[in-house]
Design a protein around this motif. Structure first.
Motif, mmCIF file in Angstrom:
data_model
loop_
_atom_site.group_PDB
_atom_site.id
_atom_site.type_symbol
_atom_site.label_atom_id
_atom_site.label_comp_id
_atom_site.label_asym_id
_atom_site.label_seq_id
_atom_site.Cartn_x
_atom_site.Cartn_y
_atom_site.Cartn_z
ATOM 1 N N GLU A 258 0.823 -1.208 0.000
ATOM 2 C CA GLU A 258 0.000 0.000 0.000
ATOM 3 C C GLU A 258 0.856 1.256 0.000
ATOM 4 N N LEU A 259 1.980 1.230 0.741
ATOM 5 C CA LEU A 259 2.909 2.365 0.709
ATOM 6 C C LEU A 259 3.462 2.581 -0.695
ATOM 7 N N VAL A 260 3.831 1.494 -1.363
ATOM 8 C CA VAL A 260 4.382 1.590 -2.717
ATOM 9 C C VAL A 260 3.332 2.145 -3.674
ATOM 10 N N ALA A 261 2.086 1.674 -3.566
ATOM 11 C CA ALA A 261 1.021 2.172 -4.436
ATOM 12 C C ALA A 261 0.767 3.653 -4.198
ATOM 13 N N ARG A 262 0.827 4.074 -2.943
ATOM 14 C CA ARG A 262 0.623 5.489 -2.647
ATOM 15 C C ARG A 262 1.741 6.341 -3.228
ATOM 16 N N ALA A 263 2.977 5.823 -3.199
ATOM 17 C CA ALA A 263 4.080 6.564 -3.796
ATOM 18 C C ALA A 263 3.892 6.696 -5.306
ATOM 19 N N ARG A 264 3.326 5.690 -5.956
ATOM 20 C CA ARG A 264 3.057 5.787 -7.399
ATOM 21 C C ARG A 264 2.034 6.877 -7.687
ATOM 22 N N GLU A 265 1.036 7.010 -6.809
ATOM 23 C CA GLU A 265 0.040 8.054 -7.002
ATOM 24 C C GLU A 265 0.644 9.447 -6.921
ATOM 25 N N LEU A 266 1.757 9.580 -6.223
ATOM 26 C CA LEU A 266 2.441 10.869 -6.139
ATOM 27 C C LEU A 266 3.334 11.139 -7.341
ATOM 28 N N GLY A 267 3.379 10.219 -8.300
ATOM 29 C CA GLY A 267 4.158 10.430 -9.520
ATOM 30 C C GLY A 267 5.504 9.760 -9.535
ATOM 31 N N LEU A 268 5.826 8.947 -8.520
ATOM 32 C CA LEU A 268 7.111 8.252 -8.479
ATOM 33 C C LEU A 268 6.936 6.849 -9.051
ATOM 34 N N ASP A 269 7.841 6.475 -9.929
ATOM 35 C CA ASP A 269 7.833 5.123 -10.488
ATOM 36 C C ASP A 269 8.444 4.186 -9.440
ATOM 37 N N THR A 270 7.572 3.649 -8.598
ATOM 38 C CA THR A 270 8.022 2.875 -7.434
ATOM 39 C C THR A 270 7.788 1.396 -7.679
ATOM 40 N N THR A 271 8.822 0.594 -7.408
ATOM 41 C CA THR A 271 8.724 -0.854 -7.582
ATOM 42 C C THR A 271 9.024 -1.539 -6.252
ATOM 43 N N LEU A 272 8.392 -2.678 -6.054
ATOM 44 C CA LEU A 272 8.603 -3.487 -4.852
ATOM 45 C C LEU A 272 9.069 -4.870 -5.265
ATOM 46 N N THR A 273 10.212 -5.299 -4.727
ATOM 47 C CA THR A 273 10.778 -6.602 -5.046
ATOM 48 C C THR A 273 11.039 -7.357 -3.745
ATOM 49 N N GLU A 274 10.611 -8.604 -3.713
ATOM 50 C CA GLU A 274 10.872 -9.461 -2.562
ATOM 51 C C GLU A 274 11.639 -10.692 -3.025
ATOM 52 N N ASP A 275 12.746 -10.972 -2.365
ATOM 53 C CA ASP A 275 13.564 -12.147 -2.667
ATOM 54 C C ASP A 275 13.528 -13.105 -1.485
ATOM 55 N N GLY A 276 13.396 -14.392 -1.786
ATOM 56 C CA GLY A 276 13.385 -15.398 -0.734
ATOM 57 C C GLY A 276 11.980 -15.626 -0.202
ATOM 58 N N ALA A 277 11.865 -16.588 0.675
ATOM 59 C CA ALA A 277 10.575 -16.954 1.254
ATOM 60 C C ALA A 277 10.440 -16.336 2.630
ATOM 61 N N ARG A 278 9.318 -15.652 2.841
ATOM 62 C CA ARG A 278 9.070 -15.038 4.131
ATOM 63 C C ARG A 278 8.700 -16.128 5.145
ATOM 64 N N GLY A 279 9.439 -16.164 6.232
ATOM 65 C CA GLY A 279 9.160 -17.149 7.276
ATOM 66 C C GLY A 279 8.342 -16.545 8.395
ATOM 67 N N ASP A 280 8.557 -17.059 9.574
ATOM 68 C CA ASP A 280 7.851 -16.561 10.762
ATOM 69 C C ASP A 280 8.564 -15.308 11.250
ATOM 70 N N VAL A 281 7.990 -14.155 10.934
ATOM 71 C CA VAL A 281 8.618 -12.875 11.242
ATOM 72 C C VAL A 281 7.961 -12.281 12.479
ATOM 73 N N PRO A 282 8.722 -11.912 13.508
ATOM 74 C CA PRO A 282 8.140 -11.268 14.687
ATOM 75 C C PRO A 282 7.421 -9.983 14.310
ATOM 76 N N ALA A 283 6.368 -9.669 15.054
ATOM 77 C CA ALA A 283 5.577 -8.472 14.753
ATOM 78 C C ALA A 283 6.426 -7.204 14.827
ATOM 79 N N ALA A 284 7.364 -7.159 15.783
ATOM 80 C CA ALA A 284 8.206 -5.965 15.915
ATOM 81 C C ALA A 284 9.066 -5.755 14.676
ATOM 82 N N VAL A 285 9.582 -6.829 14.097
ATOM 83 C CA VAL A 285 10.388 -6.716 12.876
ATOM 84 C C VAL A 285 9.514 -6.254 11.717
ATOM 85 N N GLY A 286 8.297 -6.813 11.608
ATOM 86 C CA GLY A 286 7.399 -6.400 10.542
ATOM 87 C C GLY A 286 7.042 -4.934 10.621
ATOM 88 N N ARG A 287 6.753 -4.432 11.825
ATOM 89 C CA ARG A 287 6.438 -3.012 11.976
ATOM 90 C C ARG A 287 7.637 -2.137 11.641
#
Length: 381
Positions: A258-287
């Motif tokens: 959603e942050l990336v999509a909002r940045a696109r609405e502001l006129g920035l060509d924003t891309t999101l790339t994820e590498d690897g498999a997301r495991g069990d991530v603590p909530a504090a790390v996610g925030r």
């Protein structure tokens, strides 16, 4: 190591060895009945029981019930083979058992000891009943038993009161913290909600009027409108977190697109790339990942001159996660050092045991890179 810690670790050993030595010296000094102890084997058994009864006290902290029974058996045993020596080790065992909360068991075993000791005195030699009872009373006085049990109970009650006082202090501290969170929540509500609501309403009215007139709505005005909505949502989430310590802010890894999509609405060509498999991530790390991306994109919109594209890359690794946000603009570097946004990001990352690097790129633009462990270390207060 303090004296209290040394005694807590070695105190039972010292007491056990001291009592065993005292009983053995008393036995060797000849204070035992002359009759019924002519056989060398019985004499040796008496010495063994004297030492064993004392050394059993080494385990009184870990197994008070077993030590209570063991010292009682040893006392009856060396009385039966002719050693007229007080049951000192058993008194220590009674104290330890009562202190550990085994009052009823200590009373039952002690009553059994008072009944069995006269029989042991009768078995040790040709004594009449009166002499046997007198000898048993000398080995284990009721007053000594009461004193040992009372001392153990007094210390148990003192320790319980200390534990209750500690719990009361902790509850009071938690209550004060809850009251402080509520106070902060009220102040934030009073000072910020009204101003943010006014900005949001004014922006929405301006957008509505421009569209009714058929005019093109400026991108800056749309950005103000969206920022007002986002600020209201984040403020509500923050107030909820302050009111309830168990309520976690809703923003996390799933909100990064959603942050990336909002940045696109502001006129920035924003891309999101994820590498690897997301495991069990603590909530504090996610925030923290969310806040890093949010702050980095905000800095690009505010400070990067001529920025046209932004790349957000999240790399999942076995030992953690790496986040990189880079743009192709010209960063405005102030004379006052890094701002509050970067300082806040650095504090979040450091608190989780990670590292943050924010610097201009060699080929132009600016890059923010953070590395966070999957299992965050505990903060030391």
């Amino acid at each position: 190591m303090t004296a209290r810690e040394v005694w807590a670790r070695y105190g039972n050993g010292v007491i056990g060895a001291g009592v065993a030595g005292a009983l053995l010296v008393t036995g060797l000094s000849g204070h035992r009945a002359a009759t019924g102890s002519g056989l060398l084997g019985y004499v040796f058994l008496g010495y063994v029981l004297l030492v064993a009864g004392g050394l059993a006290l080494v385990a009184r902290g870990r197994a008070p019930v077993a030590v209570l029974v063991g010292t009682g058996v040893c006392a009856v045993g060396y009385q039966a083979v002719g050693f007229d020596i007080p049951a000192v080790a058993y008194l220590f065992a009674v104290y330890a058992a009562v202190r550990a909360g085994h009052r009823t068991l200590a009373v039952v075993v002690s009553v059994g000891m008072l009944a069995v000791l006269p029989l042991a005195a009768l078995a040790s030699g040709p004594h009449d009943t009166g002499e046997a009872f007198a000898r048993a009373r000398g080995a284990l006085e009721i007053a000594w038993l009461v004193a040992a049990g009372a001392a153990g109970e007094a210390l148990r009650q003192a320790e319980r009161r200390a534990d209750e006082a500690e719990r009361t202090r902790e509850e009071a501290a938690r209550r004060r913290a809850d009251e402080e969170r509520l106070r902060i929540a009220r102040e934030l509500h009073d000072s910020l909600t009204h101003q943010i609501s006014v900005v949001k309403v004014q922006a929405e009215v301006a957008v509505h009027v421009a569209r009714r007139k058929g005019e093109e709505v400026p991108a800056a005005l749309l950005a103000i409108q969206e920022a007002g909505r986002e600020a209201s949502r984040e403020l509500r989430a923050t107030l909820e977190a302050l009111r309830d310590d168990d309520t976690a802010p809703p923003c996390g890894l799933d909100d990064v697109p959603e942050l990336v999509a909002r940045a696109r609405e502001l006129g920035l060509d924003t891309t999101l790339t994820e590498d690897g498999a997301r495991g069990d991530v603590p909530a504090a790390v996610g925030r923290t990942v969310y806040r890093i991306v949010q702050e980095a994109l905000t800095n690009v919109a505010r400070h990067a001159r001529g920025a046209r594209s932004v790349g957000v890359r999240i790399e999942w690794r076995a030992d953690g996660v790496a986040v990189r946000v880079e743009d192709d603009g010209r960063a405005q570097v102030g004379s006052g050092g890094e701002g509050f946004g970067l300082a806040g990001m650095r504090e979040r990352v450091t608190a989780l045991g990670g590292r943050l690097r924010a610097a201009p790129r060699a080929d132009g633009g600016f890059a923010v890179e953070a590395r966070l462990p999957v299992a965050p270390r505990e903060r030391v207060s």
